[in-house]
Enzyme design. Structure first.
Site, PDB file in Angstrom:
ATOM      1  N   ASP A   1       1.280  -5.306  48.260  1.00  0.00           N
ATOM      2  CA  ASP A   1       1.327  -6.233  49.388  1.00  0.00           C
ATOM      3  C   ASP A   1       0.213  -6.007  50.405  1.00  0.00           C
ATOM      4  O   ASP A   1       0.013  -6.828  51.288  1.00  0.00           O
ATOM      5  CB  ASP A   1       2.685  -6.109  50.103  1.00  0.00           C
TER       6      ASP A   1
ATOM      7  N   HIS B   1       5.544   3.411  48.292  1.00  0.00           N
ATOM      8  CA  HIS B   1       6.303   2.737  47.241  1.00  0.00           C
ATOM      9  C   HIS B   1       7.349   3.694  46.705  1.00  0.00           C
ATOM     10  O   HIS B   1       7.082   4.887  46.579  1.00  0.00           O
ATOM     11  CB  HIS B   1       5.374   2.280  46.105  1.00  0.00           C
TER      12      HIS B   1
HETATM   13  N1  CMC Z   1       4.389   4.291  57.030  1.00  0.00           N
HETATM   14  C1  CMC Z   1       4.681   5.504  57.560  1.00  0.00           C
HETATM   15  N2  CMC Z   1       5.509   6.403  56.983  1.00  0.00           N
HETATM   16  C2  CMC Z   1       6.067   6.061  55.814  1.00  0.00           C
HETATM   17  C3  CMC Z   1       5.808   4.810  55.184  1.00  0.00           C
HETATM   18  C4  CMC Z   1       4.945   3.918  55.834  1.00  0.00           C
HETATM   19  N3  CMC Z   1       4.660   2.725  55.296  1.00  0.00           N
HETATM   20  N4  CMC Z   1       6.507   4.734  54.033  1.00  0.00           N
HETATM   21  C5  CMC Z   1       7.188   5.889  53.921  1.00  0.00           C
HETATM   22  N5  CMC Z   1       6.912   6.687  55.001  1.00  0.00           N
HETATM   23  C6  CMC Z   1       7.399   8.066  55.210  1.00  0.00           C
HETATM   24  C7  CMC Z   1       8.861   8.078  55.648  1.00  0.00           C
HETATM   25  O1  CMC Z   1       8.981   8.048  57.054  1.00  0.00           O
HETATM   26  C8  CMC Z   1       9.332   9.388  55.056  1.00  0.00           C
HETATM   27  O2  CMC Z   1       8.847  10.425  55.844  1.00  0.00           O
HETATM   28  P1  CMC Z   1       9.710  11.799  56.025  1.00  0.00           P
HETATM   29  O3  CMC Z   1       9.746  12.429  54.655  1.00  0.00           O
HETATM   30  O4  CMC Z   1       8.942  12.595  57.027  1.00  0.00           O
HETATM   31  O5  CMC Z   1      11.076  11.384  56.522  1.00  0.00           O
HETATM   32  C9  CMC Z   1       8.583   9.461  53.719  1.00  0.00           C
HETATM   33  O6  CMC Z   1       7.369   8.712  53.928  1.00  0.00           O
HETATM   34  C10 CMC Z   1       9.346   8.876  52.516  1.00  0.00           C
HETATM   35  O7  CMC Z   1       9.723   7.532  52.856  1.00  0.00           O
HETATM   36  P2  CMC Z   1      11.050   6.839  52.353  1.00  0.00           P
HETATM   37  O8  CMC Z   1      11.404   5.733  53.292  1.00  0.00           O
HETATM   38  O9  CMC Z   1      12.098   7.881  52.107  1.00  0.00           O
HETATM   39  O10 CMC Z   1      10.582   6.289  50.949  1.00  0.00           O
HETATM   40  P3  CMC Z   1      11.320   5.170  50.104  1.00  0.00           P
HETATM   41  O11 CMC Z   1      10.943   5.380  48.694  1.00  0.00           O
HETATM   42  O12 CMC Z   1      12.770   5.110  50.449  1.00  0.00           O
HETATM   43  O13 CMC Z   1      10.666   3.812  50.682  1.00  0.00           O
HETATM   44  C11 CMC Z   1       9.222   1.951  50.969  1.00  0.00           C
HETATM   45  C12 CMC Z   1       9.670   3.087  50.041  1.00  0.00           C
HETATM   46  C13 CMC Z   1       8.312   0.994  50.208  1.00  0.00           C
HETATM   47  C14 CMC Z   1      10.457   1.157  51.437  1.00  0.00           C
HETATM   48  C15 CMC Z   1       8.499   2.566  52.207  1.00  0.00           C
HETATM   49  O14 CMC Z   1       7.360   3.298  51.765  1.00  0.00           O
HETATM   50  C16 CMC Z   1       8.101   1.534  53.247  1.00  0.00           C
HETATM   51  O15 CMC Z   1       8.911   1.210  54.123  1.00  0.00           O
HETATM   52  N6  CMC Z   1       6.840   0.967  53.156  1.00  0.00           N
HETATM   53  C17 CMC Z   1       6.435  -0.086  54.054  1.00  0.00           C
HETATM   54  C18 CMC Z   1       6.987  -1.416  53.556  1.00  0.00           C
HETATM   55  C19 CMC Z   1       6.263  -1.935  52.327  1.00  0.00           C
HETATM   56  O16 CMC Z   1       5.040  -1.953  52.270  1.00  0.00           O
HETATM   57  N7  CMC Z   1       7.049  -2.431  51.371  1.00  0.00           N
HETATM   58  C20 CMC Z   1       6.504  -3.066  50.146  1.00  0.00           C
HETATM   59  C21 CMC Z   1       6.771  -2.269  48.923  1.00  0.00           C
HETATM   60  S1  CMC Z   1       5.776  -2.879  47.539  1.00  0.00           S
HETATM   61  C22 CMC Z   1       6.426  -4.385  47.181  1.00  0.00           C
HETATM   62  C23 CMC Z   1       7.692  -4.287  46.447  1.00  0.00           C
HETATM   63  O17 CMC Z   1       7.635  -3.942  45.238  1.00  0.00           O
HETATM   64  O18 CMC Z   1       8.729  -4.540  47.047  1.00  0.00           O
END
Ligand code: CMC
Length: 428
Positions: A364, A307
Protein backbone atom coordinates in the site's frame (compact mmCIF):
# COMPACT_ATOMS: atom_id res chain seq x y z
CA UNK A 1 4.59 -43.88 9.67
CA UNK A 2 3.01 -40.46 9.78
CA UNK A 3 4.79 -37.82 11.86
CA UNK A 4 3.36 -36.75 15.21
CA UNK A 5 4.05 -34.10 17.83
CA UNK A 6 3.92 -34.88 21.53
CA UNK A 7 2.38 -32.50 24.02
CA UNK A 8 2.35 -33.08 27.77
CA UNK A 9 -0.59 -31.73 29.76
CA UNK A 10 -1.34 -32.48 33.40
CA UNK A 11 1.22 -35.29 33.32
CA UNK A 12 -0.31 -37.03 30.29
CA UNK A 13 1.31 -37.15 26.85
CA UNK A 14 -0.85 -36.65 23.75
CA UNK A 15 0.30 -37.40 20.21
CA UNK A 16 -0.99 -35.02 17.59
CA UNK A 17 -0.60 -35.41 13.81
CA UNK A 18 1.86 -33.19 11.95
CA UNK A 19 0.76 -31.85 8.56
CA UNK A 20 3.33 -30.80 5.94
CA UNK A 21 2.48 -28.57 2.99
CA UNK A 22 3.95 -28.90 -0.51
CA UNK A 23 6.40 -26.06 0.23
CA UNK A 24 7.35 -27.82 3.48
CA UNK A 25 5.29 -25.65 5.78
CA UNK A 26 4.75 -27.55 9.02
CA UNK A 27 1.68 -27.59 11.25
CA UNK A 28 0.44 -29.51 14.27
CA UNK A 29 -3.16 -30.61 13.80
CA UNK A 30 -4.76 -29.70 17.14
CA UNK A 31 -8.37 -30.24 16.03
CA UNK A 32 -8.83 -33.16 18.47
CA UNK A 33 -6.86 -31.61 21.38
CA UNK A 34 -9.89 -30.40 23.33
CA UNK A 35 -11.73 -33.71 22.97
CA UNK A 36 -8.63 -35.58 24.17
CA UNK A 37 -7.38 -33.28 26.93
CA UNK A 38 -9.90 -30.52 27.67
CA UNK A 39 -7.38 -27.89 26.51
CA UNK A 40 -7.79 -25.43 23.67
CA UNK A 41 -5.00 -23.34 22.14
CA UNK A 42 -5.09 -19.54 22.54
CA UNK A 43 -3.86 -17.33 19.68
CA UNK A 44 -5.40 -13.82 19.49
CA UNK A 45 -5.22 -12.40 15.99
CA UNK A 46 -4.51 -15.94 14.68
CA UNK A 47 -0.81 -15.08 14.51
CA UNK A 48 0.14 -18.74 14.65
CA UNK A 49 -3.00 -20.53 13.57
CA UNK A 50 -3.55 -22.29 10.26
CA UNK A 51 -7.28 -22.00 9.60
CA UNK A 52 -7.37 -24.19 6.49
CA UNK A 53 -5.43 -26.31 4.00
CA UNK A 54 -5.39 -24.40 0.73
CA UNK A 55 -3.92 -24.95 -2.75
CA UNK A 56 -4.33 -21.38 -4.01
CA UNK A 57 -1.55 -19.06 -2.81
CA UNK A 58 1.81 -19.67 -1.18
CA UNK A 59 3.75 -16.97 0.55
CA UNK A 60 7.00 -17.06 2.43
CA UNK A 61 7.28 -13.90 4.50
CA UNK A 62 10.92 -14.43 5.44
CA UNK A 63 12.09 -14.89 1.84
CA UNK A 64 9.59 -12.47 0.26
CA UNK A 65 8.07 -15.13 -2.02
CA UNK A 66 4.51 -14.99 -3.35
CA UNK A 67 3.11 -17.66 -5.70
CA UNK A 68 -0.41 -17.92 -7.17
CA UNK A 69 -1.10 -21.61 -7.89
CA UNK A 70 2.67 -22.07 -8.04
CA UNK A 71 3.44 -19.19 -10.44
CA UNK A 72 5.72 -16.38 -9.11
CA UNK A 73 3.97 -13.04 -8.75
CA UNK A 74 6.82 -11.34 -10.65
CA UNK A 75 6.12 -13.42 -13.79
CA UNK A 76 2.36 -12.99 -13.62
CA UNK A 77 2.63 -9.23 -13.04
CA UNK A 78 4.90 -8.84 -16.06
CA UNK A 79 3.25 -11.20 -18.53
CA UNK A 80 -0.39 -11.96 -17.72
CA UNK A 81 -3.69 -10.11 -17.92
CA UNK A 82 -5.82 -9.65 -14.81
CA UNK A 83 -8.61 -11.88 -16.13
CA UNK A 84 -6.06 -14.58 -16.99
CA UNK A 85 -4.81 -14.45 -13.37
CA UNK A 86 -8.41 -14.46 -12.11
CA UNK A 87 -9.05 -17.64 -14.10
CA UNK A 88 -5.85 -19.17 -12.71
CA UNK A 89 -6.80 -18.42 -9.11
CA UNK A 90 -10.41 -19.56 -9.43
CA UNK A 91 -9.99 -22.66 -11.61
CA UNK A 92 -6.46 -23.74 -10.64
CA UNK A 93 -4.62 -23.60 -14.00
CA UNK A 94 -3.65 -21.01 -16.58
CA UNK A 95 -6.37 -20.93 -19.26
CA UNK A 96 -5.79 -21.99 -22.86
CA UNK A 97 -6.60 -19.37 -25.51
CA UNK A 98 -10.07 -20.89 -25.98
CA UNK A 99 -10.74 -21.09 -22.25
CA UNK A 100 -9.66 -17.48 -21.75
CA UNK A 101 -11.84 -16.20 -24.61
CA UNK A 102 -14.83 -18.11 -23.32
CA UNK A 103 -14.24 -16.73 -19.79
CA UNK A 104 -13.87 -13.15 -21.09
CA UNK A 105 -16.99 -13.46 -23.25
CA UNK A 106 -19.02 -14.80 -20.36
CA UNK A 107 -17.91 -11.88 -18.17
CA UNK A 108 -18.81 -9.42 -20.92
CA UNK A 109 -22.35 -10.84 -21.06
CA UNK A 110 -22.99 -9.81 -17.44
CA UNK A 111 -21.44 -6.34 -17.10
CA UNK A 112 -24.80 -4.54 -16.88
CA UNK A 113 -26.52 -4.31 -13.51
CA UNK A 114 -30.27 -4.46 -13.02
CA UNK A 115 -31.75 -1.01 -13.71
CA UNK A 116 -33.53 -1.04 -10.33
CA UNK A 117 -30.15 -1.09 -8.60
CA UNK A 118 -29.40 2.33 -10.07
CA UNK A 119 -32.17 3.72 -7.87
CA UNK A 120 -30.33 2.57 -4.72
CA UNK A 121 -27.59 5.05 -5.46
CA UNK A 122 -30.03 7.97 -5.26
CA UNK A 123 -30.66 7.21 -1.59
CA UNK A 124 -27.03 7.55 -0.48
CA UNK A 125 -25.81 10.88 0.87
CA UNK A 126 -23.44 12.72 -1.48
CA UNK A 127 -20.53 12.16 0.91
CA UNK A 128 -21.09 8.39 1.20
CA UNK A 129 -17.76 6.54 1.27
CA UNK A 130 -17.61 4.35 -1.88
CA UNK A 131 -16.54 1.31 0.21
CA UNK A 132 -19.77 1.46 2.20
CA UNK A 133 -21.72 1.80 -1.04
CA UNK A 134 -19.82 -1.05 -2.73
CA UNK A 135 -20.29 -3.47 0.14
CA UNK A 136 -24.06 -2.80 0.25
CA UNK A 137 -24.40 -3.06 -3.51
CA UNK A 138 -22.56 -6.38 -3.69
CA UNK A 139 -24.73 -7.77 -0.91
CA UNK A 140 -27.80 -6.47 -2.76
CA UNK A 141 -26.89 -8.53 -5.82
CA UNK A 142 -28.09 -11.58 -3.87
CA UNK A 143 -31.60 -10.09 -3.79
CA UNK A 144 -31.66 -9.87 -7.59
CA UNK A 145 -30.41 -13.41 -8.10
CA UNK A 146 -32.26 -15.45 -5.44
CA UNK A 147 -31.08 -18.69 -7.05
CA UNK A 148 -27.56 -17.77 -5.84
CA UNK A 149 -28.68 -18.10 -2.21
CA UNK A 150 -27.84 -21.81 -2.24
CA UNK A 151 -24.04 -21.96 -2.50
CA UNK A 152 -24.03 -25.70 -3.17
CA UNK A 153 -25.71 -25.60 -6.57
CA UNK A 154 -24.34 -27.32 -9.66
CA UNK A 155 -20.88 -26.26 -10.87
CA UNK A 156 -22.53 -24.57 -13.86
CA UNK A 157 -24.85 -22.46 -11.69
CA UNK A 158 -22.04 -21.61 -9.29
CA UNK A 159 -20.01 -20.43 -12.28
CA UNK A 160 -22.83 -18.17 -13.36
CA UNK A 161 -22.79 -16.46 -9.94
CA UNK A 162 -19.00 -16.16 -10.07
CA UNK A 163 -19.03 -14.63 -13.57
CA UNK A 164 -21.85 -12.24 -12.66
CA UNK A 165 -19.89 -10.99 -9.66
CA UNK A 166 -16.65 -10.49 -11.63
CA UNK A 167 -18.60 -8.68 -14.35
CA UNK A 168 -20.69 -6.42 -12.13
CA UNK A 169 -18.24 -5.34 -9.43
CA UNK A 170 -16.36 -2.89 -11.72
CA UNK A 171 -19.67 -1.41 -12.91
CA UNK A 172 -20.88 -0.91 -9.34
CA UNK A 173 -17.47 0.39 -8.23
CA UNK A 174 -17.35 2.96 -11.05
CA UNK A 175 -20.95 4.00 -10.38
CA UNK A 176 -20.23 4.51 -6.69
CA UNK A 177 -17.65 7.07 -7.78
CA UNK A 178 -19.95 8.69 -10.37
CA UNK A 179 -22.59 8.94 -7.68
CA UNK A 180 -20.19 10.77 -5.35
CA UNK A 181 -19.51 13.37 -8.07
CA UNK A 182 -23.18 13.61 -9.13
CA UNK A 183 -22.14 12.82 -12.69
CA UNK A 184 -24.17 10.55 -14.99
CA UNK A 185 -23.47 6.84 -14.78
CA UNK A 186 -21.66 5.43 -17.78
CA UNK A 187 -22.85 2.03 -18.97
CA UNK A 188 -20.23 -0.64 -19.71
CA UNK A 189 -18.96 -0.89 -23.28
CA UNK A 190 -18.12 -4.46 -24.04
CA UNK A 191 -15.83 -3.75 -26.98
CA UNK A 192 -13.27 -2.75 -24.32
CA UNK A 193 -11.21 -5.24 -22.37
CA UNK A 194 -12.07 -5.69 -18.68
CA UNK A 195 -9.64 -3.12 -17.25
CA UNK A 196 -10.29 -0.49 -19.95
CA UNK A 197 -14.02 -0.92 -19.48
CA UNK A 198 -13.66 -0.03 -15.79
CA UNK A 199 -11.58 3.06 -16.62
CA UNK A 200 -14.16 4.05 -19.23
CA UNK A 201 -17.01 3.81 -16.71
CA UNK A 202 -14.99 5.77 -14.13
CA UNK A 203 -13.60 8.57 -16.25
CA UNK A 204 -15.64 9.04 -19.43
CA UNK A 205 -18.46 11.56 -19.82
CA UNK A 206 -21.40 11.33 -22.24
CA UNK A 207 -20.32 14.69 -23.69
CA UNK A 208 -16.86 13.56 -24.77
CA UNK A 209 -15.11 10.83 -26.75
CA UNK A 210 -13.07 8.55 -24.58
CA UNK A 211 -9.52 7.36 -25.00
CA UNK A 212 -7.05 6.12 -22.44
CA UNK A 213 -3.25 5.99 -22.38
CA UNK A 214 -2.11 2.34 -22.64
CA UNK A 215 0.41 3.11 -19.87
CA UNK A 216 -2.52 3.61 -17.50
CA UNK A 217 -4.26 0.39 -18.57
CA UNK A 218 -1.04 -1.57 -18.16
CA UNK A 219 -0.28 -0.05 -14.71
CA UNK A 220 -3.78 -0.84 -13.49
CA UNK A 221 -3.58 -4.39 -14.87
CA UNK A 222 -0.36 -4.89 -12.86
CA UNK A 223 -1.81 -3.40 -9.68
CA UNK A 224 -4.90 -5.60 -9.86
CA UNK A 225 -2.76 -8.72 -10.34
CA UNK A 226 -0.60 -7.80 -7.34
CA UNK A 227 -3.71 -7.53 -5.17
CA UNK A 228 -5.49 -10.60 -6.54
CA UNK A 229 -4.88 -12.95 -3.60
CA UNK A 230 -2.86 -13.09 -0.41
CA UNK A 231 -3.88 -16.34 1.30
CA UNK A 232 -5.58 -16.12 4.71
CA UNK A 233 -5.51 -12.35 5.33
CA UNK A 234 -8.20 -10.51 7.32
CA UNK A 235 -10.73 -9.97 4.50
CA UNK A 236 -10.20 -13.41 2.94
CA UNK A 237 -10.61 -15.10 6.30
CA UNK A 238 -13.80 -13.05 6.69
CA UNK A 239 -15.10 -14.27 3.32
CA UNK A 240 -14.32 -17.87 4.32
CA UNK A 241 -15.82 -17.43 7.79
CA UNK A 242 -19.10 -15.98 6.46
CA UNK A 243 -19.16 -18.53 3.63
CA UNK A 244 -18.59 -21.38 6.08
CA UNK A 245 -22.13 -20.78 7.39
CA UNK A 246 -23.31 -21.60 3.82
CA UNK A 247 -23.94 -17.90 3.14
CA UNK A 248 -24.09 -17.05 -0.56
CA UNK A 249 -21.11 -15.71 -2.50
CA UNK A 250 -22.39 -12.12 -2.79
CA UNK A 251 -22.92 -11.76 0.97
CA UNK A 252 -19.62 -13.44 1.77
CA UNK A 253 -17.72 -11.06 -0.54
CA UNK A 254 -19.68 -8.05 0.81
CA UNK A 255 -18.39 -9.01 4.28
CA UNK A 256 -14.85 -9.25 2.86
CA UNK A 257 -15.20 -5.73 1.44
CA UNK A 258 -16.15 -4.44 4.90
CA UNK A 259 -13.10 -6.10 6.46
CA UNK A 260 -10.84 -4.73 3.73
CA UNK A 261 -12.06 -1.20 4.41
CA UNK A 262 -10.24 -1.10 7.78
CA UNK A 263 -7.14 1.15 7.81
CA UNK A 264 -4.95 -1.65 9.17
CA UNK A 265 -5.82 -3.72 6.08
CA UNK A 266 -6.84 -2.42 2.62
CA UNK A 267 -7.85 1.00 3.96
CA UNK A 268 -4.13 1.67 4.49
CA UNK A 269 -3.70 2.80 0.86
CA UNK A 270 -6.00 5.79 1.44
CA UNK A 271 -4.29 6.48 4.77
CA UNK A 272 -0.82 6.47 3.13
CA UNK A 273 -1.71 9.28 0.74
CA UNK A 274 -3.44 11.26 3.47
CA UNK A 275 -0.35 10.81 5.65
CA UNK A 276 2.01 11.93 2.85
CA UNK A 277 -0.20 14.96 2.15
CA UNK A 278 -0.13 15.84 5.84
CA UNK A 279 3.68 15.59 5.92
CA UNK A 280 4.00 17.81 2.82
CA UNK A 281 1.58 20.36 4.32
CA UNK A 282 3.56 20.27 7.55
CA UNK A 283 6.72 21.33 5.70
CA UNK A 284 8.04 17.90 4.67
CA UNK A 285 9.98 17.22 7.88
CA UNK A 286 10.24 13.45 7.52
CA UNK A 287 12.35 12.96 10.68
CA UNK A 288 9.61 14.50 12.80
CA UNK A 289 7.02 12.01 11.50
CA UNK A 290 9.35 9.05 11.88
CA UNK A 291 9.89 10.10 15.51
CA UNK A 292 6.11 10.30 16.01
CA UNK A 293 5.73 6.76 14.64
CA UNK A 294 8.33 5.50 17.11
CA UNK A 295 6.80 7.28 20.11
CA UNK A 296 4.75 4.74 22.07
CA UNK A 297 2.68 7.56 23.63
CA UNK A 298 1.63 8.71 20.15
CA UNK A 299 -0.96 6.54 18.34
CA UNK A 300 0.48 7.55 14.95
CA UNK A 301 1.94 4.73 12.82
CA UNK A 302 3.73 5.02 9.51
CA UNK A 303 0.96 3.84 7.21
CA UNK A 304 2.18 1.54 4.45
CA UNK A 305 4.89 0.10 6.72
CA UNK A 306 4.89 -3.32 8.35
CA UNK A 307 3.14 -6.54 7.57
CA UNK A 308 1.89 -9.44 9.62
CA UNK A 309 3.59 -11.96 7.35
CA UNK A 310 6.38 -10.26 5.37
CA UNK A 311 9.37 -9.77 7.63
CA UNK A 312 12.01 -9.11 4.98
CA UNK A 313 10.38 -7.35 2.08
CA UNK A 314 6.99 -7.37 0.37
CA UNK A 315 7.61 -8.63 -3.21
CA UNK A 316 4.50 -6.75 -4.35
CA UNK A 317 5.99 -3.47 -3.05
CA UNK A 318 9.16 -4.08 -5.10
CA UNK A 319 7.12 -4.50 -8.33
CA UNK A 320 4.85 -1.56 -7.52
CA UNK A 321 7.75 0.73 -6.77
CA UNK A 322 9.17 0.04 -10.25
CA UNK A 323 5.78 0.45 -11.88
CA UNK A 324 5.24 3.70 -9.96
CA UNK A 325 8.49 5.20 -11.30
CA UNK A 326 7.57 4.13 -14.86
CA UNK A 327 4.06 5.54 -14.74
CA UNK A 328 5.14 8.89 -13.32
CA UNK A 329 7.92 9.18 -15.88
CA UNK A 330 5.77 8.18 -18.87
CA UNK A 331 2.92 10.46 -17.81
CA UNK A 332 5.39 13.26 -17.05
CA UNK A 333 4.11 13.69 -13.49
CA UNK A 334 6.28 15.28 -10.84
CA UNK A 335 4.56 14.47 -7.59
CA UNK A 336 5.98 16.02 -4.39
CA UNK A 337 4.30 13.16 -2.49
CA UNK A 338 6.67 10.73 -4.20
CA UNK A 339 9.70 12.69 -3.00
CA UNK A 340 8.40 12.58 0.57
CA UNK A 341 7.57 8.87 0.18
CA UNK A 342 11.12 8.15 -0.97
CA UNK A 343 12.64 10.16 1.88
CA UNK A 344 10.40 8.45 4.38
CA UNK A 345 11.32 5.04 3.06
CA UNK A 346 15.04 5.83 3.28
CA UNK A 347 14.89 7.23 6.82
CA UNK A 348 12.73 4.39 8.11
CA UNK A 349 14.79 1.65 6.48
CA UNK A 350 17.95 2.96 8.15
CA UNK A 351 16.32 3.45 11.56
CA UNK A 352 16.95 0.89 14.30
CA UNK A 353 13.29 0.94 15.45
CA UNK A 354 12.05 -0.14 12.03
CA UNK A 355 14.97 -2.49 11.33
CA UNK A 356 14.64 -4.37 14.62
CA UNK A 357 10.91 -4.88 14.09
CA UNK A 358 11.30 -5.84 10.40
CA UNK A 359 9.05 -2.99 9.27
CA UNK A 360 9.35 -2.54 5.50
CA UNK A 361 7.15 -0.68 3.00
CA UNK A 362 4.18 -2.87 2.05
CA UNK A 363 2.06 -2.99 -1.10
CA UNK A 364 0.00 0.00 0.00
CA UNK A 365 2.95 2.35 0.34
CA UNK A 366 3.28 2.94 -3.40
CA UNK A 367 -0.09 1.87 -4.82
CA UNK A 368 -1.76 5.13 -3.77
CA UNK A 369 0.78 7.20 -5.68
CA UNK A 370 -0.02 5.27 -8.88
CA UNK A 371 -3.77 5.57 -8.31
CA UNK A 372 -3.34 9.31 -7.79
CA UNK A 373 -1.24 9.59 -10.97
CA UNK A 374 -3.91 7.87 -13.05
CA UNK A 375 -6.64 10.09 -11.63
CA UNK A 376 -8.31 7.79 -9.10
CA UNK A 377 -9.61 9.90 -6.19
CA UNK A 378 -8.29 9.04 -2.71
CA UNK A 379 -11.60 7.69 -1.38
CA UNK A 380 -11.66 5.16 -4.23
CA UNK A 381 -8.26 3.61 -3.40
CA UNK A 382 -9.61 0.84 -1.21
CA UNK A 383 -12.31 0.15 -3.81
CA UNK A 384 -9.46 -0.48 -6.26
CA UNK A 385 -7.99 -2.95 -3.78
CA UNK A 386 -11.38 -4.71 -3.52
CA UNK A 387 -11.57 -4.82 -7.33
CA UNK A 388 -8.17 -6.55 -7.40
CA UNK A 389 -8.81 -8.90 -4.46
CA UNK A 390 -12.14 -10.17 -5.89
CA UNK A 391 -10.77 -13.26 -7.73
CA UNK A 392 -8.88 -14.30 -4.59
CA UNK A 393 -12.00 -14.03 -2.43
CA UNK A 394 -13.96 -16.03 -5.01
CA UNK A 395 -11.25 -18.72 -5.32
CA UNK A 396 -11.03 -19.10 -1.53
CA UNK A 397 -14.81 -19.23 -1.11
CA UNK A 398 -15.07 -21.79 -3.92
CA UNK A 399 -12.29 -23.95 -2.46
CA UNK A 400 -13.92 -23.82 0.96
CA UNK A 401 -17.37 -24.86 -0.32
CA UNK A 402 -15.90 -27.60 -2.52
CA UNK A 403 -13.84 -29.01 0.35
CA UNK A 404 -16.99 -28.93 2.49
CA UNK A 405 -15.19 -27.22 5.34
CA UNK A 406 -17.03 -27.01 8.67
CA UNK A 407 -18.57 -23.80 9.95
CA UNK A 408 -15.92 -21.46 11.42
CA UNK A 409 -16.43 -21.26 15.16
CA UNK A 410 -13.39 -20.48 17.35
CA UNK A 411 -13.29 -21.10 21.09
CA UNK A 412 -12.34 -18.59 23.80
CA UNK A 413 -10.92 -18.40 27.30
CA UNK A 414 -13.63 -16.80 29.43
CA UNK A 415 -12.39 -14.09 31.84
CA UNK A 416 -15.74 -12.62 32.95
CA UNK A 417 -17.64 -12.95 36.21
CA UNK A 418 -18.45 -16.43 37.45
CA UNK A 419 -22.13 -17.38 37.89
CA UNK A 420 -24.03 -14.91 40.14
CA UNK A 421 -27.69 -14.30 41.04
CA UNK A 422 -29.83 -11.60 39.46
CA UNK A 423 -30.37 -8.55 41.74
CA UNK A 424 -33.63 -6.53 41.35
CA UNK A 425 -32.98 -2.98 40.10
CA UNK A 426 -33.92 -1.26 43.38
CA UNK A 427 -31.38 -3.33 45.33
CA UNK A 428 -28.31 -2.59 43.13
N1 CMC B 1 4.64 2.24 12.33
C1 CMC B 1 5.25 2.22 13.54
N2 CMC B 1 5.37 1.11 14.31
C2 CMC B 1 4.85 -0.03 13.83
C3 CMC B 1 4.20 -0.10 12.57
C4 CMC B 1 4.10 1.08 11.82
N3 CMC B 1 3.50 1.09 10.62
N4 CMC B 1 3.77 -1.36 12.35
C5 CMC B 1 4.13 -2.07 13.43
N5 CMC B 1 4.79 -1.26 14.32
C6 CMC B 1 5.41 -1.69 15.59
C7 CMC B 1 4.36 -1.92 16.67
O1 CMC B 1 4.12 -0.75 17.43
C8 CMC B 1 5.02 -3.01 17.49
O2 CMC B 1 6.03 -2.43 18.26
P1 CMC B 1 6.39 -3.04 19.73
O3 CMC B 1 6.94 -4.41 19.47
O4 CMC B 1 7.39 -2.09 20.29
O5 CMC B 1 5.09 -3.06 20.52
C9 CMC B 1 5.73 -3.87 16.43
O6 CMC B 1 6.02 -2.97 15.35
C10 CMC B 1 4.89 -5.05 15.90
O7 CMC B 1 3.64 -4.53 15.43
P2 CMC B 1 2.27 -5.31 15.52
O8 CMC B 1 1.15 -4.33 15.49
O9 CMC B 1 2.31 -6.26 16.67
O10 CMC B 1 2.34 -6.17 14.19
P3 CMC B 1 1.11 -6.87 13.49
O11 CMC B 1 1.66 -7.99 12.69
O12 CMC B 1 0.03 -7.17 14.47
O13 CMC B 1 0.54 -5.71 12.53
C11 CMC B 1 0.19 -4.32 10.64
C12 CMC B 1 0.78 -5.63 11.16
C13 CMC B 1 0.22 -4.31 9.11
C14 CMC B 1 -1.27 -4.20 11.09
C15 CMC B 1 1.02 -3.13 11.22
O14 CMC B 1 2.37 -3.25 10.80
C16 CMC B 1 0.46 -1.77 10.85
O15 CMC B 1 -0.42 -1.26 11.56
N6 CMC B 1 0.94 -1.15 9.71
C17 CMC B 1 0.38 0.09 9.25
C18 CMC B 1 -0.90 -0.18 8.47
C19 CMC B 1 -0.65 -0.78 7.10
O16 CMC B 1 0.19 -0.31 6.35
N7 CMC B 1 -1.46 -1.79 6.77
C20 CMC B 1 -1.41 -2.43 5.43
C21 CMC B 1 -0.91 -3.83 5.48
S1 CMC B 1 -0.52 -4.42 3.82
C22 CMC B 1 -2.01 -4.57 3.06
C23 CMC B 1 -2.75 -5.75 3.50
O17 CMC B 1 -2.35 -6.87 3.08
O18 CMC B 1 -3.71 -5.60 4.24
Amino acid sequence: MSETAKIELDGKVYELPIVRGTENEKAIDISKLRDLSGYITLDSGYKNTGSTKSAITFLDGEEGILLYRGYPIEQLAEKASFLEVSYLLIYGNLPTQIELESFENSIKKHTLVHEDMKRFFEAYPAKAHPMGVLSSMISSLSTFYPESLDPNRSAEKKNLTVHRLIAKLPTLAAWSYKNSTSHPFMYPRNQYDYVTNFLYMMFSMPTEDYSVDPVIVSALNTLLILHADHEQNCSTSTVRMVGSANANLYSSVAAGISALWGPLHGGANQEVIEMLEQIVLDGGNVDKWVAKAKDKEDPFRLMGFGHRVYKNFDPRATIIKRSCDEVLEKLGINDPLLDVAKKLEKVALEDEYFKSRSLYPNVDFYSGIIYKAIGVPTEMFTVMFAFGRLPGWIAQWKEMTENKEPIGRPRQVYLGSTCRNYVPIGDR
